[in-house]
Motif scaffolding. Structure first.
Motif, PDB file in Angstrom:
ATOM      1  N   TRP A  99       0.829  -1.203   0.000  1.00 59.79           N
ATOM      2  CA  TRP A  99       0.000   0.000   0.000  1.00 59.79           C
ATOM      3  C   TRP A  99       0.866   1.256   0.000  1.00 59.79           C
ATOM      4  CZ3 TRP A  99      -4.655  -1.065  -1.395  1.00 59.79           C
ATOM      5  CH2 TRP A  99      -5.203  -2.320  -1.053  1.00 59.79           C
ATOM      6  N   GLY A 100       2.107   1.083  -0.421  1.00 59.38           N
ATOM      7  CA  GLY A 100       3.002   2.239  -0.518  1.00 59.38           C
ATOM      8  C   GLY A 100       3.840   2.452   0.710  1.00 59.38           C
ATOM      9  N   LYS A 101       3.481   1.779   1.795  1.00 57.77           N
ATOM     10  CA  LYS A 101       4.232   1.996   3.032  1.00 57.77           C
ATOM     11  C   LYS A 101       5.433   1.069   3.062  1.00 57.77           C
ATOM     12  CE  LYS A 101       2.936   3.029   7.709  1.00 57.77           C
ATOM     13  NZ  LYS A 101       2.511   2.439   8.930  1.00 57.77           N
ATOM     14  N   ARG A 102       6.534   1.606   3.475  1.00 56.15           N
ATOM     15  CA  ARG A 102       7.723   0.771   3.570  1.00 56.15           C
ATOM     16  C   ARG A 102       8.061   0.504   5.031  1.00 56.15           C
ATOM     17  NH1 ARG A 102       9.855   0.297  -1.625  1.00 56.15           N
ATOM     18  NH2 ARG A 102      11.065  -1.427  -0.825  1.00 56.15           N
ATOM     19  N   SER A 103       8.371  -0.757   5.321  1.00 54.28           N
ATOM     20  CA  SER A 103       8.812  -1.060   6.677  1.00 54.28           C
ATOM     21  C   SER A 103      10.232  -1.605   6.592  1.00 54.28           C
ATOM     22  CB  SER A 103       7.877  -2.071   7.322  1.00 54.28           C
ATOM     23  OG  SER A 103       7.834  -3.233   6.542  1.00 54.28           O
ATOM     24  N   THR A 104      11.040  -1.223   7.539  1.00 57.05           N
ATOM     25  CA  THR A 104      12.441  -1.661   7.527  1.00 57.05           C
ATOM     26  C   THR A 104      12.584  -2.924   8.342  1.00 57.05           C
ATOM     27  OG1 THR A 104      12.982   0.676   7.548  1.00 57.05           O
ATOM     28  CG2 THR A 104      14.797  -0.850   7.863  1.00 57.05           C
ATOM     29  N   ILE A 105      13.068  -3.964   7.703  1.00 53.02           N
ATOM     30  CA  ILE A 105      13.261  -5.216   8.422  1.00 53.02           C
ATOM     31  C   ILE A 105      14.675  -5.276   8.991  1.00 53.02           C
ATOM     32  CG2 ILE A 105      13.195  -7.726   8.250  1.00 53.02           C
ATOM     33  CD1 ILE A 105      10.494  -6.571   7.860  1.00 53.02           C
ATOM     34  N   GLY A 129      15.488  -5.466  13.752  1.00 47.50           N
ATOM     35  CA  GLY A 129      16.361  -5.116  12.642  1.00 47.50           C
ATOM     36  C   GLY A 129      17.754  -4.665  13.021  1.00 47.50           C
ATOM     37  N   LYS A 130      18.022  -4.612  14.286  1.00 50.77           N
ATOM     38  CA  LYS A 130      19.367  -4.177  14.677  1.00 50.77           C
ATOM     39  C   LYS A 130      20.014  -5.206  15.585  1.00 50.77           C
ATOM     40  CE  LYS A 130      19.856   0.143  16.175  1.00 50.77           C
ATOM     41  NZ  LYS A 130      19.588   1.562  16.428  1.00 50.77           N
ATOM     42  N   GLY A 178      10.023 -12.644  13.642  1.00 54.71           N
ATOM     43  CA  GLY A 178       9.786 -11.384  12.941  1.00 54.71           C
ATOM     44  C   GLY A 178      10.892 -10.368  13.142  1.00 54.71           C
ATOM     45  N   ALA A 179      11.953 -10.774  13.908  1.00 54.75           N
ATOM     46  CA  ALA A 179      13.033  -9.819  14.154  1.00 54.75           C
ATOM     47  C   ALA A 179      13.873  -9.608  12.905  1.00 54.75           C
ATOM     48  CB  ALA A 179      13.896 -10.319  15.294  1.00 54.75           C
ATOM     49  N   GLY A 180      13.901 -10.593  12.039  1.00 56.19           N
ATOM     50  CA  GLY A 180      14.690 -10.425  10.830  1.00 56.19           C
ATOM     51  C   GLY A 180      15.742 -11.513  10.632  1.00 56.19           C
ATOM     52  N   LYS A 181      15.651 -12.600  11.437  1.00 53.12           N
ATOM     53  CA  LYS A 181      16.665 -13.655  11.331  1.00 53.12           C
ATOM     54  C   LYS A 181      16.611 -14.331   9.965  1.00 53.12           C
ATOM     55  CE  LYS A 181      15.419 -16.350  14.744  1.00 53.12           C
ATOM     56  NZ  LYS A 181      14.132 -15.857  15.209  1.00 53.12           N
ATOM     57  N   THR A 182      15.394 -14.766   9.609  1.00 57.10           N
ATOM     58  CA  THR A 182      15.258 -15.454   8.327  1.00 57.10           C
ATOM     59  C   THR A 182      15.598 -14.514   7.182  1.00 57.10           C
ATOM     60  OG1 THR A 182      13.515 -16.780   9.316  1.00 57.10           O
ATOM     61  CG2 THR A 182      13.667 -16.814   6.935  1.00 57.10           C
ATOM     62  N   THR A 183      15.208 -13.249   7.332  1.00 55.24           N
ATOM     63  CA  THR A 183      15.519 -12.269   6.305  1.00 55.24           C
ATOM     64  C   THR A 183      17.026 -12.135   6.122  1.00 55.24           C
ATOM     65  OG1 THR A 183      13.536 -11.079   6.979  1.00 55.24           O
ATOM     66  CG2 THR A 183      15.048  -9.931   5.528  1.00 55.24           C
TER      67      THR A 183
END
Lengths: 261, 314, 301
Positions: free
Chosen positions: B20-26, B216-217, B47-52
């Motif tokens: 929808w145009g919104k960007r979220s930072t993983i 993400g950090k 959802g913290a970003g491990k798999t990413t």
């Protein structure tokens, strides 16, 4: 990496895809449907006056075409969908191979599946024709081979849509291309009879950009034993091959750049 | 243990648009070095970003910014993946293949000679204890068996680097022990292993180092060696008695006192305060139950760092 | 960067290849177009909608049309549907000979639409391959239409001549051509045509209907023959004969013609005209009580 090793990976994926799709339930149902259709034509041929063999040939060629196209669309897109859904694709793409090798491997595997369908149906059709007239109707191949290439084209289109769209939408889009592809020639001649310039331009654009699948339709001429020039067939096959390659190249381009989630 | 870097993650950033145009930072600006021949635990909530992170390493996702290197070579080149093995979270396989066929297929994706392929497939099946079901179709496999095939295919090419996403999931305690043993054996063979988990005890048991990824950090990187780290150790003293009078030690502010009925648990990071507490117990004629230094558990660190971050954002 | 350029070059090459093939296909091998039947444009647009499966759809519609015809429908409504369907079938599958032939016959003889019949037959003559073994039926039946319904004997003879050039056509055709050029108004020619029509069709229902028609024509032929004999009698004996038998006895006719419909010929007392107990469909039924009906169960052939 040497050529042979690159090919080896594509072959491995192709064979794996072939094995998987041959066991797919959709494939069997569609094949069964095709056989039923051909047998049904035998019943119909009893009802007609004129040439009963013609009905068997018409339905035979028609079934090969319909079922092959449906397999291309549903088994093809279903396969991509399953890969994404079940995340089997993650393991494969984590291996040292390029994305295009994966895509082409899958494409070749499914092409092989469709070849199996076409060959099986053709043999059945030849046998049935033989029962009516004790002669093997080799000239039917003039129609069957272009049909096979038409299906391969549709398969490429299905793959292209799968690279960026959901399974449902891909199926709808591909089916639409199939329908338009058979209609585009008539649309163009219809537009030429009107005075509407906008309509004419639009229909011309559609005609040249979207695939003209009627180029590959030799069914009528083959059934009525009309003359077909080899050069026309070769030209139409070349068209199909080139168009398929263009579609696959675009698909590779898109697939290379997308995130796999 | 050598000093060369197996995996170097530099300035990594990844955002997603939710349509929808919104960007979220993983992943925000991740910097991490994984050393060769270590077992590295990659912790973080779901959802913290491990798999990413793993997917970015494997080229499944393309980063917005930053680079990843495997032993100095860019991870974006697929040829550099020939030395790694990957086990995704809850892996699935082509259901109609048998175990042997599946492993053979994955092996074909490497540049392996046919004879070597055959050898490796058999070796891996034996390693994970599935050689008796070589010709059984994968659709008949249990969750635990599939997990084991997963590790088998990850190691089929004898990789130098193993990336495992939640490798313990779906395994019973016996299976988890087996998995831990495999990982340890891999380290003995000189391999580097990164695995993600949200089960801290698994990480504690076998990791050399661990990091916590939150929102993400990278929050912290923890060394797990046996050397006492005074910063993270706590003295814990348990005694019994009706009342513990804290008046004398009140001036030492950093003493925690928890009382349940007769039981008093006193903890402090200050060694001097700890000794004082011992004195007071003697003076107040209380029963000493236990005395010892407890290394701060990773759990505490984890909750603390996630909690801090949570407070910052919350 | 080099890879990207290579990719683009390859892509452009194949795209131009696609256009090249497309343009060549259109130039060398014209897409097949069919002349519309003026009154039914729908068939032409339907062709695209069958998505390349025109022949299957045509076959299905054709069988449906046969079933309708076989169910001896009598209302005009359904016959209108028939001509529509025939147009669609022949547009979807223009090379198939039999629908033109069958359609041509029934449109003229059963439905009474001679012009439509001719249009359909002409469409067939244009589209069907001349090497088709049944091709000659198309000009043959067109000739019949012009002869029997339009009384345009010259055109009929021309079409018949065309038909006679095909090797599968019967040997007597050239004779018939000269008869038409010379002595056109003769029902014997119609009988020949009708017999050929009955012979040609495999549809039992159509055979029945054509046989009825043939019997009508034979009846007319017989009446004409008897009328001519009656006039000869008058010229000879200055009076009309009382019975058919009388003419036979006096040698003016060498046989008494048999009405294949089962009726009997007699001379009417009123106006001395040759009549039949079983009237033709167009005339009112006139039953003469004096003569009994002889039911003649002779088969046709």
């Amino acid at each position: 990496m040497s050529r042979g090793k690159k090919m080896g990976k594509i072959v491995a994926i192709a064979l794996n895809t072939f094995r998987e799709s041959i066991r797919d339930r959709i494939f069997y149902s569609l094949l069964f449907f095709a056989v039923v259709l051909i047998l049904f034509s035998m019943v119909l041929s009893n009802l007609t006056i004129g040439d009963p063999l013609k009905i068997v040939k018409d339905f035979g060629l028609g079934s090969i075409s319909i079922v092959g196209t449906l397999i291309a669309i549903f088994v093809g897109i279903g396969m991509v969908y399953k890969e994404m859904e079940k995340r089997t694709i993650f393991i494969i793409l984590s291996k040292p191979l390029a994305r295009w090798q994966f895509l082409i491997g899958k494409y070749c595997g499914l092409s092989l599946t469709i070849l199996v369908e076409v060959v099986v149906m053709s043999i059945l059709l030849f046998v049935l024709c033989f029962l009516y007239v004790p002669q093997i109707p080799w000239n039917l191949l003039y129609a069957i081979i272009p049909i096979f290439f038409e299906i391969l084209l549709i398969l490429a289109v299905a793959f292209l849509f799968s690279t960026f769209s959901t399974a449902f939408l891909s199926g709808m889009f591909t089916l639409s291309i199939f329908i338009i592809g058979h209609f585009t020639r008539d649309l163009k001649s219809l537009a030429q009879t009107t005075e509407d310039v906008l309509f004419q331009t639009l229909s011309n654009v559609i005609y040249y950009v979207l695939p003209n699948l009627e180029y590959l339709n030799f069914k009528t001429r083959v059934v009525h034993h009309l003359n077909i020039s080899i050069s026309e067939v070769m030209l139409s096959l070349t068209y199909a091959i080139f168009y398929t390659i263009v579609v696959l190249l675009i698909g590779i381009f898109i697939f290379q750049r997308r995130d796999i989630n | 243990m050598t000093d060369s870097i197996a995996v170097k993650i530099k300035d990594l950033k990844k955002t997603f648009s939710n349509g929808w145009g919104k960007r979220s930072t993983i992943i925000k600006n991740l910097n991490l070095d994984i050393m060769e021949n270590e077992i590295f635990g990659y912790l973080g909530a779901n959802g913290a970003g491990k798999t990413t992170t793993f997917k970015l390493m494997l080229g499944l996702i393309i980063p917005d910014k930053g680079n990843i290197f495997f032993g100095g070579k860019p991870a974006s080149d697929y040829k550099n993946r020939s030395f790694l093995g990957y086990l995704p979270e809850t892996p699935y396989f082509y259901s109609y293949l048998t175990a042997g066929e599946a492993l053979d297929f994955y092996a074909s994706l490497f540049d392996m000679k046919k004879s070597l392929k055959k050898l490796r497939v058999e070796e891996m099946l034996r390693l994970v204890g599935l050689d008796h079901v070589k010709d059984l179709q994968l659709r008949k496999f249990s969750r635990g068996m599939l997990q084991r095939i997963g590790i088998a295919q990850a190691m089929i090419n004898d990789p130098k680097l193993l990336i495992l996403d939640e490798p313990m999931s779906g395994l019973d305690p016996m299976g988890r022990k087996d998995m831990r043993d495999i990982i340890l054996k891999c380290r003995d063979q000189g391999k580097t292993i990164i695995f993600s988990s949200h089960i801290i005890s698994d990480v504690e048991l076998i990791c050399d180092r661990a990091s916590i990824l939150s929102k993400g950090k990278l929050q912290q990187v923890i060394e797990m060696d046996d050397r006492q780290d005074n910063k993270n150790s706590t003295w814990e003293i348990i005694c019994r008695g009706k009342v513990f009078d804290r008046s004398t030690i009140k001036k030492y502010g950093n003493i925690k006192h928890r009382a349940t009925g007769n039981r008093h648990i006193l903890s402090t990071v200050d060694k001097i305060a700890a000794n004082l507490i011992m004195e007071e117990i003697k003076n107040q004629d209380l029963d000493l139950v236990s005395f010892g230094s407890r290394r701060k558990s990773i759990e505490d660190i984890y909750i603390k760092s996630v909690g801090v971050e949570g407070k910052k954002n919350g | 960067m080099g890879k990207k350029i290579l990719f683009i070059i390859v892509l452009v090459f194949f795209i131009s290849g696609v256009f090249f093939c497309s343009l060549n296909m259109d130039k060398k091998y014209h897409p097949f177009t069919i002349e519309d039947l003026l009154y039914l444009p729908s068939g032409k647009f339907l062709k695209g909608a069958a998505l390349g499966f025109d022949e299957m759809v045509a076959d299905l519609l054709w069988i449906k049309a046969l079933a309708y015809f076989g169910g001896h429908t009598t209302t005009d409504q359904n016959y209108l549907w028939m001509s529509h369907i025939l147009d669609i079938v022949t547009t979807l599958d223009p090379f198939s000979q039999y629908p033109y032939e069958f359609g041509g016959v029934i449109l003229a003889t059963e439905i009474g639409e001679v012009d439509k019949s001719n249009l359909l037959l002409k469409k067939g003559m244009e589209n069907v391959s001349k090497t088709h073994e049944r091709y000659w039926y198309l000009p043959f039946f067109t000739a019949f239409n012009y002869m029997y319904y339009k009384k345009d004997y010259k055109t009929a003879a021309d079409y018949l001549k065309m038909a006679s050039k095909f090797p599968q056509s019967p040997e007597y055709l050239p004779l018939l051509v000269s008869r038409l050029y010379a002595d056109a108004d003769s029902p014997e020619i119609a009988i020949v045509f009708l017999r050929e029509m009955i012979n040609s069709t495999q549809s039992p229902e159509l055979k029945e209907k054509l046989k009825l028609r043939l019997n009508e024509v034979i009846n007319q032929n017989n009446i004409q023959f008897l009328e001519a004999a009656k006039d000869q009698f008058f010229l000879k004996y200055y009076r009309y004969p009382e019975t058919i038998n009388e003419m036979f006895k006096n040698g003016l006719i060498f046989y008494v013609p048999v009405d294949p419909r089962g009726g009997t010929y007699y001379i009417s007392k009123k106006d001395h005209a040759v009549e039949n107990i079983i009237k033709t469909q167009k005339l009112k039924v006139h039953i003469d009580k004096k003569n009994k009906v002889k039911i003649n169960m002779q088969p046709l052939r």
